[in-house]
Design a protein around this motif. Structure first.
Motif, PDB file in Angstrom:
ATOM      1  N   ARG A   1       0.830  -1.214   0.000  1.00  0.00           N
ATOM      2  CA  ARG A   1       0.000   0.000   0.000  1.00  0.00           C
ATOM      3  C   ARG A   1       0.859   1.256   0.000  1.00  0.00           C
ATOM      4  O   ARG A   1       0.416   2.319  -0.468  1.00  0.00           O
ATOM      5  CB  ARG A   1      -0.934   0.005   1.221  1.00  0.00           C
ATOM      6  N   ALA A   2       2.088   1.139   0.505  1.00  0.00           N
ATOM      7  CA  ALA A   2       3.012   2.280   0.519  1.00  0.00           C
ATOM      8  C   ALA A   2       3.692   2.480  -0.831  1.00  0.00           C
ATOM      9  O   ALA A   2       4.526   3.377  -0.977  1.00  0.00           O
ATOM     10  CB  ALA A   2       4.067   2.082   1.611  1.00  0.00           C
ATOM     11  N   GLY A   3       3.331   1.654  -1.816  1.00  0.00           N
ATOM     12  CA  GLY A   3       3.842   1.843  -3.165  1.00  0.00           C
ATOM     13  C   GLY A   3       5.057   1.006  -3.513  1.00  0.00           C
ATOM     14  O   GLY A   3       5.674   1.219  -4.564  1.00  0.00           O
ATOM     15  N   ILE A   4       5.410   0.064  -2.658  1.00  0.00           N
ATOM     16  CA  ILE A   4       6.563  -0.804  -2.904  1.00  0.00           C
ATOM     17  C   ILE A   4       6.047  -2.151  -3.409  1.00  0.00           C
ATOM     18  O   ILE A   4       5.277  -2.831  -2.722  1.00  0.00           O
ATOM     19  CB  ILE A   4       7.403  -0.978  -1.626  1.00  0.00           C
ATOM     20  N   ARG A   5       6.453  -2.549  -4.601  1.00  0.00           N
ATOM     21  CA  ARG A   5       5.862  -3.717  -5.257  1.00  0.00           C
ATOM     22  C   ARG A   5       6.364  -5.038  -4.684  1.00  0.00           C
ATOM     23  O   ARG A   5       5.609  -6.009  -4.644  1.00  0.00           O
ATOM     24  CB  ARG A   5       6.182  -3.679  -6.765  1.00  0.00           C
ATOM     25  N   TYR A   6       7.638  -5.060  -4.281  1.00  0.00           N
ATOM     26  CA  TYR A   6       8.228  -6.350  -3.930  1.00  0.00           C
ATOM     27  C   TYR A   6       8.834  -6.328  -2.527  1.00  0.00           C
ATOM     28  O   TYR A   6       9.566  -5.407  -2.169  1.00  0.00           O
ATOM     29  CB  TYR A   6       9.344  -6.708  -4.926  1.00  0.00           C
ATOM     30  N   VAL A   7       8.511  -7.358  -1.758  1.00  0.00           N
ATOM     31  CA  VAL A   7       9.131  -7.585  -0.458  1.00  0.00           C
ATOM     32  C   VAL A   7       9.585  -9.040  -0.435  1.00  0.00           C
ATOM     33  O   VAL A   7       8.819  -9.937  -0.803  1.00  0.00           O
ATOM     34  CB  VAL A   7       8.145  -7.343   0.706  1.00  0.00           C
ATOM     35  N   GLY A   8      10.814  -9.268  -0.013  1.00  0.00           N
ATOM     36  CA  GLY A   8      11.311 -10.629   0.091  1.00  0.00           C
ATOM     37  C   GLY A   8      11.304 -11.095   1.537  1.00  0.00           C
ATOM     38  O   GLY A   8      11.788 -10.384   2.415  1.00  0.00           O
ATOM     39  N   VAL A   9      10.725 -12.264   1.794  1.00  0.00           N
ATOM     40  CA  VAL A   9      10.731 -12.855   3.131  1.00  0.00           C
ATOM     41  C   VAL A   9      11.318 -14.256   3.002  1.00  0.00           C
ATOM     42  O   VAL A   9      10.794 -15.080   2.236  1.00  0.00           O
ATOM     43  CB  VAL A   9       9.319 -12.912   3.741  1.00  0.00           C
TER      44      VAL A   9
ATOM     45  N   ARG B   1      16.828 -18.974  15.845  1.00  0.00           N
ATOM     46  CA  ARG B   1      16.113 -19.064  14.580  1.00  0.00           C
ATOM     47  C   ARG B   1      15.995 -17.668  13.952  1.00  0.00           C
ATOM     48  O   ARG B   1      16.032 -16.662  14.662  1.00  0.00           O
ATOM     49  CB  ARG B   1      14.738 -19.683  14.809  1.00  0.00           C
ATOM     50  N   LYS B   2      15.845 -17.641  12.635  1.00  0.00           N
ATOM     51  CA  LYS B   2      15.871 -16.354  11.945  1.00  0.00           C
ATOM     52  C   LYS B   2      14.832 -16.293  10.828  1.00  0.00           C
ATOM     53  O   LYS B   2      14.492 -17.304  10.220  1.00  0.00           O
ATOM     54  CB  LYS B   2      17.264 -16.105  11.346  1.00  0.00           C
ATOM     55  N   ILE B   3      14.374 -15.094  10.574  1.00  0.00           N
ATOM     56  CA  ILE B   3      13.595 -14.758   9.386  1.00  0.00           C
ATOM     57  C   ILE B   3      14.212 -13.491   8.790  1.00  0.00           C
ATOM     58  O   ILE B   3      14.462 -12.516   9.508  1.00  0.00           O
ATOM     59  CB  ILE B   3      12.108 -14.523   9.711  1.00  0.00           C
ATOM     60  N   TYR B   4      14.467 -13.522   7.486  1.00  0.00           N
ATOM     61  CA  TYR B   4      15.069 -12.399   6.778  1.00  0.00           C
ATOM     62  C   TYR B   4      13.979 -11.654   5.987  1.00  0.00           C
ATOM     63  O   TYR B   4      13.223 -12.286   5.242  1.00  0.00           O
ATOM     64  CB  TYR B   4      16.141 -12.878   5.805  1.00  0.00           C
ATOM     65  N   VAL B   5      13.943 -10.338   6.138  1.00  0.00           N
ATOM     66  CA  VAL B   5      12.956  -9.527   5.422  1.00  0.00           C
ATOM     67  C   VAL B   5      13.699  -8.447   4.630  1.00  0.00           C
ATOM     68  O   VAL B   5      14.379  -7.592   5.199  1.00  0.00           O
ATOM     69  CB  VAL B   5      11.948  -8.878   6.392  1.00  0.00           C
ATOM     70  N   PHE B   6      13.555  -8.505   3.312  1.00  0.00           N
ATOM     71  CA  PHE B   6      14.252  -7.606   2.390  1.00  0.00           C
ATOM     72  C   PHE B   6      13.241  -6.649   1.770  1.00  0.00           C
ATOM     73  O   PHE B   6      12.300  -7.076   1.103  1.00  0.00           O
ATOM     74  CB  PHE B   6      14.946  -8.431   1.304  1.00  0.00           C
ATOM     75  N   THR B   7      13.447  -5.340   2.014  1.00  0.00           N
ATOM     76  CA  THR B   7      12.532  -4.332   1.482  1.00  0.00           C
ATOM     77  C   THR B   7      13.321  -3.291   0.695  1.00  0.00           C
ATOM     78  O   THR B   7      14.219  -2.651   1.254  1.00  0.00           O
ATOM     79  CB  THR B   7      11.751  -3.640   2.618  1.00  0.00           C
TER      80      THR B   7
END
Length: 245
Positions: A46-54, A65-71
């Motif tokens: 909604r903020a106008g960013i098309r792609y997010v990697g999780v 344990r880990k989770i990677y979030v790429f914005t």
């Protein structure tokens, strides 16, 4: 190239935020993923960013344990203002309430590590991998190359851009998501990039081709690019089903 065109080209380079959530329990992992899937990723869209990697590591350590979030962001100002944007999004606040309003005795994670990066001139924007395998079978390779000094780091970045290491990866179909220099992080000076594959076997086949490629042999033999990496970290990841990348 004129100074105006050079400035315009530089301005087109994206900035990246790589968040690494550290957690211990399965309950924390479930709550984190619920927040990311139902609140964060939709709000970023909604903020106008098309792609997010999780992404999640292929092999998790029970103690960390880990989770990677790429914005990706079009500018540093957009990156700096994202929290304010999220706080003004009432749907985000409602959908993510379990995470956002968590009690201090029941936090959904232990710590967050944040790395800020700037895209290389040779690949200034994020790319969506052109893969055919189901997401659960894919292997993404996140690499960090540390250098002994800032000067050597500049040299390694130059090797990717001017030496055309990026072009070599592209020709061999490594399906890179991004290449970037780290501008804020805990392992500086370093650069980071991510390549993607249909499987671990596919990954190994690509790297075998890379190691025997004539262009790589010529590039790595050049005196000007000697000794520019002092340590490398390789992290194998799977994309989540709700990841855009």
């Amino acid at each position: 190239m004129s100074s105006f065109n050079a400035t315009a080209k530089a301005a087109a380079r994206e900035y990246y935020q790589l968040k690494i959530y550290h957690y211990k329990t399965q309950d924390q992992g479930t709550r984190l993923e619920q927040y990311l899937q139902q609140a964060y990723v939709p709000a970023i869209h909604r903020a106008g960013i098309r792609y997010v990697g999780v992404f999640k590591p292929v092999t998790q350590q029970d103690s960390d344990r880990k989770i990677y979030v790429f914005t990706p962001f079009s500018s540093l100002n957009k990156l700096a203002g994202i929290e304010q944007t999220l706080q003004a999004d009432t749907k985000y606040l409602a959908d993510g309430s379990d995470y956002i309003d968590a009690d201090h005795k029941n936090a959904p994670y232990n710590r967050i590590e944040t790395i800020i990066l700037r895209a290389f001139p040779g690949m200034p924007t994020t790319a969506v991998p052109n893969l055919t395998a189901p997401k659960a079978e894919r292997v993404y390779e996140l690499r960090s190359y540390e250098s002994p000094t800032e000067k050597y780091n500049v040299n390694k970045v130059r090797m990717f851009n001017v030496g055309d290491e990026i072009g070599l990866f592209k020709r061999l179909n490594f399906n890179a998501v991004f290449y970037s220099e780290v501008i804020s992080g805990s392992h500086m000076p370093n650069l980071m990039y991510m390549t993607t594959f249909n499987s671990k076997a596919d990954r190994d086949k690509h790297w075998d081709a890379f190691g025997s490629d004539a262009q790589w042999k010529t590039l790595t033999a050049m005196d000007e690019y000697k000794n520019n990496v002092s340590h490398a970290d390789i992290i194998f990841l799977h994309p989540t089903e709700y990841s855009d990348l």
